[in-house]
Scaffold this active site. Structure first.
Site, mmCIF file in Angstrom:
data_model
loop_
_atom_site.group_PDB
_atom_site.id
_atom_site.type_symbol
_atom_site.label_atom_id
_atom_site.label_comp_id
_atom_site.label_asym_id
_atom_site.label_seq_id
_atom_site.Cartn_x
_atom_site.Cartn_y
_atom_site.Cartn_z
ATOM 1 N N CYS A 154 -5.138 2.554 10.531
ATOM 2 C CA CYS A 154 -5.698 3.906 10.659
ATOM 3 C C CYS A 154 -7.210 3.834 10.846
ATOM 4 C CB CYS A 154 -5.330 4.767 9.452
ATOM 5 S SG CYS A 154 -5.955 4.148 7.872
ATOM 6 N N ASP A 211 0.924 -0.757 5.454
ATOM 7 C CA ASP A 211 0.253 0.510 5.800
ATOM 8 C C ASP A 211 -1.049 0.616 5.005
ATOM 9 O OD1 ASP A 211 -0.343 3.023 6.757
ATOM 10 O OD2 ASP A 211 1.050 4.069 5.427
ATOM 11 N N PHE A 252 0.864 -1.195 0.000
ATOM 12 C CA PHE A 252 0.000 0.000 0.000
ATOM 13 C C PHE A 252 0.896 1.238 0.000
ATOM 14 C CE2 PHE A 252 -2.064 -3.355 2.514
ATOM 15 C CZ PHE A 252 -3.228 -3.565 1.783
#
Length: 400
Positions: free
Chosen positions: A344, A304, A231
């Site tokens: 996240c 990520d 990513f």
């Protein structure tokens, strides 16, 4: 007392405790009755059940968070001077950055900087703003002049494309300049590393500023190693890794062809030869499964991903996705290699992420050493009374 009179909304008994601890949200269930006399998005004084002033904020009857607090001071009027003080206070915190080495950072981080519903990122002399709430949208005209004067920016771009705006009764808009001028691309420097930001079309506001300190931390683990960046977006982690040592080799994977092209450009911009590194436009899960089949091994794996859970209802499926991703990541990580893994998703906590990594390792009969853990970074401050606004978790592990 304020010389300006605001309409009032009263809380049910004992519902002011969180506000007294400096929380910035009031849920609709805490109000004695819906204050129908207040226009949606309008300013309101919040009073306790006994009639005492508690806070001042803006109201929206359409959302569960009925009132978002702007000040706990009764004498503080919500005007352009109020926003000027907030901007100055935010700028003082960002003075930790040396402009010669880092000129891109988050200037306003919503609740963390006392301005709920507002995000403003600074890219050199350009500002990019996102407004997520109806109340902040109505207040925006008061902010523009003090913001431009205090920062000296040459332009302010509004990026109101988030679907979350619909919950507030707001339209999703095309990007538009609301002050000065904003170019199609801006060159920034971060920890001495150069990047090109597209403020108009790039993800979020153009760049993932919240990973700055994690990119810097990666350097020491990447020296003379083979690094897989999943990513990768525009290659931030990859560039830092490649700059750590001329012998380091990186593989950058992202499903977006424009992102991969930007990653190549960032290698060249920093004096690195893209031909010495690999760039793959591919679905990360598919790439990892194929890499496992090929028996590939890396010294460092960076995971990520985008948010797998936007709300509490998606939490269970998100945890499954994180487990699958981290299991695949470990399968291509040599014994003793470094796993940098992130989440996240706001509904996934640090303990959840640590549990995912531990579970993935146990499935493969491997041990994990936790080396470092990070959250957002200095320019993404969190109001300590509002732990629910934490969203980014990043850990560095050694997988044996």
């Amino acid at each position: 007392m304020s010389s300006v009179q605001y309409p009032t909304a009263s809380l049910k008994p004992h519902r002011e405790e969180s506000l007294l601890s400096r929380h910035l949200w009031i849920f609709s269930g805490a109000l004695q009755q819906p204050p129908r006399w207040i226009e949606p998005g309008g300013l309101v004084d919040v009073k306790s059940a006994t009639g005492q002033f508690v806070a001042r904020g803006y109201y929206n009857p359409r959302t569960d968070i009925a009132i978002r607090i702007l000040t706990h001071e009764s004498a503080e009027i919500i005007d352009s001077d109020f926003f000027r003080k907030r901007v100055r206070d935010a700028m003082r915190l960002r003075e930790v950055f040396e402009p010669q080495s880092t000129n891109a950072y988050r200037l306003i981080h919503s609740e963390g900087d006392g301005l709920p519903g507002l995000v403003i990122d600074c890219y050199a002399d350009v500002l990019v703003a996102q407004v997520h709430t109806l109340g902040m949208e109505r207040l925006l005209p008061l902010l523009i002049e003090p913001l431009m004067e205090e920062t000296g920016a040459r332009g302010l771009l509004l990026r109101n494309e988030s679907q979350s705006r619909r919950r507030e009764g707001l339209e999703v808009e095309e990007p538009r300049v609301i002050a000065g001028e904003v170019p199609q691309q801006v060159e920034i420097v971060e920890n001495g590393v150069r990047f090109i930001v597209d403020p108009w079309r790039g993800q979020k506001t153009g760049f993932f500023l919240d990973q700055r300190d994690k990119r810097e931390a990666l350097r020491k683990y990447a020296r003379d190693g083979r690094v897989l960046n999943c990513f990768c977006y525009s290659g931030g982690f990859s560039v830092y890794a490649a700059l750590s040592d001329e012998r380091t080799r990186t593989v950058s994977v992202d499903v977006s062809a424009p992102a991969i092209e930007a990653a190549r450009q960032h290698f060249s911009l920093n004096g690195l030869d893209p031909k010495q590194h690999e760039f793959q436009t591919d679905d990360v899960f598919a790439y990892l499964e194929q890499a496992v089949e090929r028996g590939e091994q890396f010294d460092v794996v960076v995971l990520d991903p985008p948010a797998f859970a936007k709300n509490q209802g998606a939490r269970t499926q998100a945890l499954k996705a994180y487990r699958r991703l981290n299991t695949l990541g470990m399968q291509v990580l040599r014994p003793g290699g470094i796993l940098l893994t992130c989440s996240c998703s706001g509904v996934i906590g640090m303990d959840d992420l640590l549990g995912v990594v531990s579970n993935s390792a146990q499935r493969q009969k491997r041990s994990v050493q936790l080396l470092e853990s990070y959250t957002h970074g200095v320019d993404h401050p969190t109001n300590l009374a509002m732990p629910e606004t934490n969203y980014l978790k990043t850990i560095f592990c050694r997988v044996l």
